[in-house]
Design a protein around this motif. Structure first.
Motif, PDB file in Angstrom:
ATOM      1  N   THR A  41      46.520  -1.384   5.621  1.00  0.00           N
ATOM      2  CA  THR A  41      47.504  -1.310   4.544  1.00  0.00           C
ATOM      3  C   THR A  41      47.644   0.062   3.876  1.00  0.00           C
ATOM      4  O   THR A  41      48.711   0.378   3.383  1.00  0.00           O
ATOM      5  CB  THR A  41      47.161  -2.366   3.479  1.00  0.00           C
ATOM      6  N   THR A  42      46.575   0.852   3.827  1.00  0.00           N
ATOM      7  CA  THR A  42      46.702   2.173   3.180  1.00  0.00           C
ATOM      8  C   THR A  42      45.973   3.226   4.016  1.00  0.00           C
ATOM      9  O   THR A  42      45.097   2.894   4.819  1.00  0.00           O
ATOM     10  CB  THR A  42      46.076   2.193   1.770  1.00  0.00           C
ATOM     11  N   SER A  44      43.647   5.095   3.336  1.00  0.00           N
ATOM     12  CA  SER A  44      42.200   5.152   3.126  1.00  0.00           C
ATOM     13  C   SER A  44      41.444   4.282   4.140  1.00  0.00           C
ATOM     14  O   SER A  44      40.318   4.595   4.498  1.00  0.00           O
ATOM     15  CB  SER A  44      41.858   4.730   1.701  1.00  0.00           C
ATOM     16  N   TRP A  45      42.053   3.212   4.593  1.00  0.00           N
ATOM     17  CA  TRP A  45      41.356   2.337   5.555  1.00  0.00           C
ATOM     18  C   TRP A  45      41.186   3.027   6.900  1.00  0.00           C
ATOM     19  O   TRP A  45      40.171   2.853   7.583  1.00  0.00           O
ATOM     20  CB  TRP A  45      42.079   1.005   5.717  1.00  0.00           C
ATOM     21  N   ASP A 117      33.852  -2.702   1.245  1.00  0.00           N
ATOM     22  CA  ASP A 117      34.780  -2.386   0.151  1.00  0.00           C
ATOM     23  C   ASP A 117      35.231  -3.621  -0.648  1.00  0.00           C
ATOM     24  O   ASP A 117      35.273  -3.597  -1.852  1.00  0.00           O
ATOM     25  CB  ASP A 117      36.005  -1.601   0.660  1.00  0.00           C
ATOM     26  N   ARG A 118      35.595  -4.714   0.046  1.00  0.00           N
ATOM     27  CA  ARG A 118      36.029  -5.935  -0.649  1.00  0.00           C
ATOM     28  C   ARG A 118      35.057  -7.076  -0.362  1.00  0.00           C
ATOM     29  O   ARG A 118      34.716  -7.326   0.796  1.00  0.00           O
ATOM     30  CB  ARG A 118      37.413  -6.346  -0.146  1.00  0.00           C
ATOM     31  N   ASP A 169      43.205  -9.555  -3.298  1.00  0.00           N
ATOM     32  CA  ASP A 169      42.037  -8.668  -3.197  1.00  0.00           C
ATOM     33  C   ASP A 169      41.275  -8.688  -4.514  1.00  0.00           C
ATOM     34  O   ASP A 169      41.800  -8.281  -5.551  1.00  0.00           O
ATOM     35  CB  ASP A 169      42.536  -7.250  -2.856  1.00  0.00           C
ATOM     36  N   ASN A 171      39.099  -6.750  -5.644  1.00  0.00           N
ATOM     37  CA  ASN A 171      38.985  -5.428  -6.286  1.00  0.00           C
ATOM     38  C   ASN A 171      40.138  -5.189  -7.257  1.00  0.00           C
ATOM     39  O   ASN A 171      39.949  -4.619  -8.337  1.00  0.00           O
ATOM     40  CB  ASN A 171      39.017  -4.297  -5.242  1.00  0.00           C
ATOM     41  N   PHE A 175      39.619  -3.867 -11.055  1.00  0.00           N
ATOM     42  CA  PHE A 175      40.154  -2.591 -11.559  1.00  0.00           C
ATOM     43  C   PHE A 175      40.971  -2.840 -12.830  1.00  0.00           C
ATOM     44  O   PHE A 175      40.784  -2.202 -13.858  1.00  0.00           O
ATOM     45  CB  PHE A 175      41.096  -1.916 -10.534  1.00  0.00           C
ATOM     46  N   TRP A 209      49.256  -5.031  -1.764  1.00  0.00           N
ATOM     47  CA  TRP A 209      49.086  -3.587  -2.017  1.00  0.00           C
ATOM     48  C   TRP A 209      50.193  -2.805  -1.293  1.00  0.00           C
ATOM     49  O   TRP A 209      50.023  -1.626  -0.952  1.00  0.00           O
ATOM     50  CB  TRP A 209      47.731  -3.059  -1.495  1.00  0.00           C
ATOM     51  N   ASN A 239      46.468   2.744  -7.011  1.00  0.00           N
ATOM     52  CA  ASN A 239      45.933   3.648  -5.979  1.00  0.00           C
ATOM     53  C   ASN A 239      46.916   4.781  -5.696  1.00  0.00           C
ATOM     54  O   ASN A 239      48.021   4.832  -6.268  1.00  0.00           O
ATOM     55  CB  ASN A 239      45.494   2.897  -4.706  1.00  0.00           C
ATOM     56  N   ASP A 264      41.506   6.560  -4.503  1.00  0.00           N
ATOM     57  CA  ASP A 264      41.152   6.750  -3.091  1.00  0.00           C
ATOM     58  C   ASP A 264      40.876   8.215  -2.747  1.00  0.00           C
ATOM     59  O   ASP A 264      40.021   8.489  -1.930  1.00  0.00           O
ATOM     60  CB  ASP A 264      42.208   6.207  -2.106  1.00  0.00           C
ATOM     61  N   LYS A 284      37.344   7.992  -3.483  1.00  0.00           N
ATOM     62  CA  LYS A 284      36.296   7.210  -2.821  1.00  0.00           C
ATOM     63  C   LYS A 284      36.006   7.895  -1.492  1.00  0.00           C
ATOM     64  O   LYS A 284      36.716   7.667  -0.519  1.00  0.00           O
ATOM     65  CB  LYS A 284      36.795   5.784  -2.593  1.00  0.00           C
TER      66      LYS A 284
END
Ligand code: BGC
Length: 340
Positions: A41-42, A44-45, A117-118, A169, A171, A175, A209, A239, A264, A284
């Motif tokens: 999805t983003t 960062s993954w 992470d999750r 999610d 997280n 947040f 997200w 994010n 991120d 992160k």
């Protein structure tokens, strides 16, 4: 002769069972296999996947990384991976609540599972949880707004709009909850004003997200509440990916960049911070998280000691999952040159 044939057949069967079922990679002569299932999805993954693969290969593991865009696709990947019986599985769940049943066979086959992470709810199949300190991330965002807007000393009134991450999610909830615990008093005093009135998690969440959903919502907010020239001073973005589209829409509407958060440490966010459009990101570092995750993998596969620094926060409804929570790092215009 008949007895000899039966013996041979039995030997072949036993050898077959061992080579196919013990989790070692037949093509890589006995290397241990780690299966990684992440969302796509983003950006960062992708970075997390690359970093984990690199570190594990350096430790002589065979690594199979798969990405999924939907819960159904990820469920299918996880089920197939379980049947291939790897030595360990690492999962970044698209939906924190959707994997209890899917993971039951992993527990049955004795395959250790690490939540990455999750957290994953309602299962005792998890051995460890490797993450950043998600509550601290929410705090960091709230404290940055509080300080940058001088709220403690009576700053304001400032117009602010709020965005949160995907409701599936865990997280995203942590947040938002922690940031709002810091900002809520200032809404009460009138130092912060939310012109749209959209302030609870459900009304500000970004399904999956997915930044396209945040873009649509930002467009609506701008036309419905800000087309009369009202200033938009601040935006809480959950994010970097979402901060990018929010800033894009604000720019298209001809408004100056507001005070805006991110998460991120995406390279695109670093560029925006340098250019002065995004205010800050809570970075992160993927190498920090994956190094802790590798320690956990080695612990379950080789019986070594993992790094653990939290044994109380992440009760998933069935067990309290031993966790390592890494510390994120804030980057803004004052220290962006030190971001890697
Ligand atoms: C992660 C964030 C990420 C978001 C979207 C969250 O669970 O903690 O770092 O930006 O998912 O993928």
């Amino acid at each position: 002769m008949k007895v000899f044939k039966i013996l041979c057949a039995t030997m072949i069967l036993i050898l077959g069972m061992f080579s196919g079922g013990c989790g070692e990679d037949s093509q890589n002569s006995g290397k241990r296999v780690v299966a990684v299932c992440f969302p796509n999805t983003t950006p960062s993954w992708q970075r997390n996947g690359d970093s984990l693969k690199k570190l594990l290969e350096e430790e002589n593991f065979t690594v199979n990384v798969q990405f999924a865009g939907t819960v159904d696709e990820q469920k299918k990947q996880v089920s197939e991976v379980i049947e291939s019986k790897p030595n360990c599985m690492v999962i970044g769940a698209i939906d924190s609540a959707a994997f209890a049943d899917v993971l039951a066979p992993a527990k049955e086959y004795g395959i250790p599972v690490i939540a990455f992470d999750r957290i994953i709810f309602d299962t005792d199949a998890l051995s460890y949880y490797a993450s950043f300190d998600n509550e601290a991330i929410g705090d960091a965002m709230g404290l940055y707004f509080e300080s940058a807007l001088n709220l403690k000393n009576g700053g304001g009134p400032y117009n602010i709009e709020l965005f949160a991450g995907g409701p599936a999610d865990n997280n995203a909830h942590l947040f938002f909850k922690n940031t709002m615990a810091i900002l809520e008093p200032y809404f009460k005093t009138g130092q912060l004003v939310c012109p749209s009135g959209q302030m609870n998690f459900d009304s500000v969440a970004t399904a999956d997200w997915n930044s396209a959903n945040a873009r649509t919502r930002m467009q609506k907010l701008l036309t419905q509440y800000y087309s009369d020239g009202k200033p938009l001073h601040a935006v809480l973005s959950p994010n970097d990916d979402i901060a990018g589209v929010i800033l894009d829409e604000i720019q298209k509407a001809g408004k100056p960049s507001p005070l805006i958060s991110g998460l991120d440490g995406d390279p695109a966010a670093y560029e925006r911070i340098k250019a002065g459009t995004q205010t800050f990101t809570v970075a992160k570092d993927p190498d920090v998280l994956t190094a802790k995750c590798v320690r956990m993998i080695k612990a379950v596969v080789e019986g070594t000691q993992p790094d653990i620094n939290d044994v109380k926060t992440y009760n998933n409804g069935v067990i309290t999952v031993p966790a390592y929570l890494c510390t994120p790092q804030i980057f803004d215009k004052t220290n962006i040159d030190s971001a890697k």
